[in-house]
Design a protein around this motif. Sequence first.
Motif, short mmCIF file in Angstrom:
data_model
loop_
_atom_site.label_atom_id
_atom_site.label_comp_id
_atom_site.label_asym_id
_atom_site.label_seq_id
_atom_site.Cartn_x
_atom_site.Cartn_y
_atom_site.Cartn_z
N LEU A 5 0.84 -1.26 0.04
CA LEU A 5 -0.01 0.17 -0.15
C LEU A 5 0.93 1.15 -0.09
O LEU A 5 0.52 2.22 -0.94
CB LEU A 5 -0.83 0.11 1.16
CG LEU A 5 -1.78 1.26 1.40
CD1 LEU A 5 -2.59 1.51 0.32
CD2 LEU A 5 -2.56 1.19 2.81
N VAL A 6 1.88 1.19 0.74
CA VAL A 6 2.66 2.40 0.85
C VAL A 6 3.54 2.72 -0.44
O VAL A 6 3.53 3.74 -0.89
CB VAL A 6 3.83 1.99 1.85
CG1 VAL A 6 4.85 3.24 2.03
CG2 VAL A 6 3.04 2.21 3.47
N SER A 7 3.85 1.57 -0.81
CA SER A 7 5.02 1.78 -2.44
C SER A 7 3.94 2.14 -3.40
O SER A 7 4.37 3.05 -4.48
CB SER A 7 5.50 0.36 -2.55
OG SER A 7 4.28 -0.70 -2.70
N VAL A 8 2.69 1.71 -3.54
CA VAL A 8 1.73 1.85 -4.61
C VAL A 8 1.33 3.41 -4.48
O VAL A 8 1.17 4.12 -5.29
CB VAL A 8 0.45 1.04 -4.73
CG1 VAL A 8 -0.35 1.46 -5.82
CG2 VAL A 8 0.94 -0.45 -5.06
N LEU A 9 0.90 3.83 -3.13
CA LEU A 9 0.43 5.16 -2.95
C LEU A 9 1.51 6.06 -3.17
O LEU A 9 1.43 7.45 -3.75
CB LEU A 9 -0.12 5.11 -1.38
CG LEU A 9 -1.50 4.94 -1.20
CD1 LEU A 9 -1.87 5.13 0.35
CD2 LEU A 9 -2.31 5.96 -1.71
N GLY A 10 2.77 5.79 -2.87
CA GLY A 10 3.92 6.53 -2.93
C GLY A 10 4.25 6.72 -4.80
O GLY A 10 4.43 8.09 -4.74
N LYS A 66 -5.52 -5.85 -4.20
CA LYS A 66 -4.06 -5.49 -3.56
C LYS A 66 -3.28 -6.71 -2.80
O LYS A 66 -2.04 -6.70 -2.53
CB LYS A 66 -4.51 -4.57 -2.35
CG LYS A 66 -5.53 -5.29 -1.16
CD LYS A 66 -5.85 -4.14 -0.43
CE LYS A 66 -6.98 -4.75 0.67
NZ LYS A 66 -7.23 -3.69 1.86
N GLU A 67 -4.05 -8.01 -2.78
CA GLU A 67 -3.27 -9.01 -2.38
C GLU A 67 -2.09 -9.72 -3.50
O GLU A 67 -1.45 -10.44 -3.14
CB GLU A 67 -4.25 -10.07 -2.05
CG GLU A 67 -5.09 -9.68 -0.77
CD GLU A 67 -4.45 -9.32 0.30
OE1 GLU A 67 -3.32 -9.82 0.81
OE2 GLU A 67 -4.93 -8.19 1.07
N ASN A 68 -2.72 -9.15 -4.79
CA ASN A 68 -1.71 -9.77 -5.68
C ASN A 68 -0.11 -9.57 -5.61
O ASN A 68 -0.11 -8.13 -5.43
CB ASN A 68 -2.39 -9.45 -7.07
CG ASN A 68 -1.78 -10.42 -8.29
OD1 ASN A 68 -0.50 -10.16 -8.56
ND2 ASN A 68 -2.59 -11.24 -8.75
N GLY A 74 9.47 -2.05 -5.62
CA GLY A 74 10.71 -1.93 -4.86
C GLY A 74 11.65 -1.02 -5.85
O GLY A 74 11.16 -0.35 -6.62
N THR A 75 12.98 -1.13 -5.45
CA THR A 75 13.82 -0.06 -5.82
C THR A 75 14.18 -0.34 -7.35
O THR A 75 14.23 0.54 -8.18
CB THR A 75 15.10 -0.35 -5.15
OG1 THR A 75 15.10 -0.03 -3.77
CG2 THR A 75 16.34 0.59 -5.55
N ARG A 76 14.16 -1.72 -7.58
CA ARG A 76 14.30 -1.86 -9.22
C ARG A 76 13.23 -1.53 -10.10
O ARG A 76 13.37 -1.02 -11.04
CB ARG A 76 14.24 -3.56 -9.28
CG ARG A 76 14.62 -3.94 -10.81
CD ARG A 76 14.94 -5.44 -10.86
NE ARG A 76 16.29 -5.64 -10.16
CZ ARG A 76 16.58 -7.15 -10.02
NH1 ARG A 76 15.76 -7.96 -10.66
NH2 ARG A 76 17.85 -7.15 -9.62
N ALA A 77 11.92 -1.35 -9.77
CA ALA A 77 10.69 -0.92 -10.18
C ALA A 77 10.83 0.63 -10.13
O ALA A 77 10.58 1.23 -11.48
CB ALA A 77 9.58 -1.11 -9.53
N VAL A 78 11.43 1.31 -9.33
CA VAL A 78 11.54 2.70 -9.39
C VAL A 78 12.65 2.88 -10.59
O VAL A 78 12.47 3.96 -11.34
CB VAL A 78 11.94 3.21 -8.29
CG1 VAL A 78 12.48 4.84 -8.41
CG2 VAL A 78 11.08 2.87 -6.86
#
Length: 315
Positions: A5-10, A66-68, A74-78
């Motif tokens: 949630l934090v990463s997607v919202l971010g 959201k469970e998927n 992560g960092t690589r996705a950024v």
Amino acid sequence: MDKKLVSVLGALAVLLAIFAIVMFGLGTTEALGPFNFTVDQATLPLRFAFVVLGVAIAFVVYFLTKENKAWEVGTRAVVYMAIGAALYAVFSYLFNGTVFVVPSLSQVSLRPAIAIPMFFGYAFGPVVGFFTGAVGNMFGDALTGFGLSPQWSIGNGLVGFVSGLVALFGDKKKSMDTVLYVSGALAFLAAALFFLNRGQANMLFYDVDNGIFGDQQISLFAGLSIVIGFILVAVVRFAFGQNLDIAAAVTWGMLGNILGIGFAAISDIWINGFSPAAAIVGEFLPAAGPNLIFAAVLVPLLVAAYAAVQRQSGR
């Protein structure tokens, strides 16, 4: 708080902040070096409302699934977001409105670069695809010098976002069949609207000597290109039936293109005062149709090249 949630919202918050800074902070300024970030001030609040709506759509889809594990950012996705957005910006600039213009109701050009958000969404997830398409398109538009249409950038983001939703499905083959049926129905419906509105004006056609000022009808190619593109994608999907990555990438990229560009075109019903027929026939078809043709040709090449790199690196 849940890490996903934090990463997607971010990621979505950063994207929204970038658009807000550009639209409200730079939208009234003169060109900054090679960039022109100007936005029509009369429709600025409404354009930003559609930016927020696009981001909200992405968040709702995340929240419902959201469970998927597809939502792990992560960092690589950024890093992939930054690379994808930069590539899309550069290649969009190289083709957008300066090389092959498609006669339409607004500024539309042949855009082979559309394969980039489709590929990044499929290969690295919907959040990466969304960021790649939205931010990359915005900066690509700024580089052309024509100014921004932020709702179209968000539409490009949705192209990458929907392309990445394949990761939500465990059975890729079954998901492809459903996507193919849905996309085919939408493509043929849009083509039918074209034939019902053949008189739609093409605002980029001018023949001053004969007294024609933007009133030539939309071309037959523009009206049928979405059907041609659908057929090509279907051929690729079945020709590469044993290669699920290529088949799924091009099929889901098709749905992303139809929904994302559809979102952008329909938004102009409110932003630019277009009629529904003008938005679909005059904007959606000239943009989405050629995109599908490029998707059928270029997305398989990108997926195959990426697979080769993975094999060489042992991943």
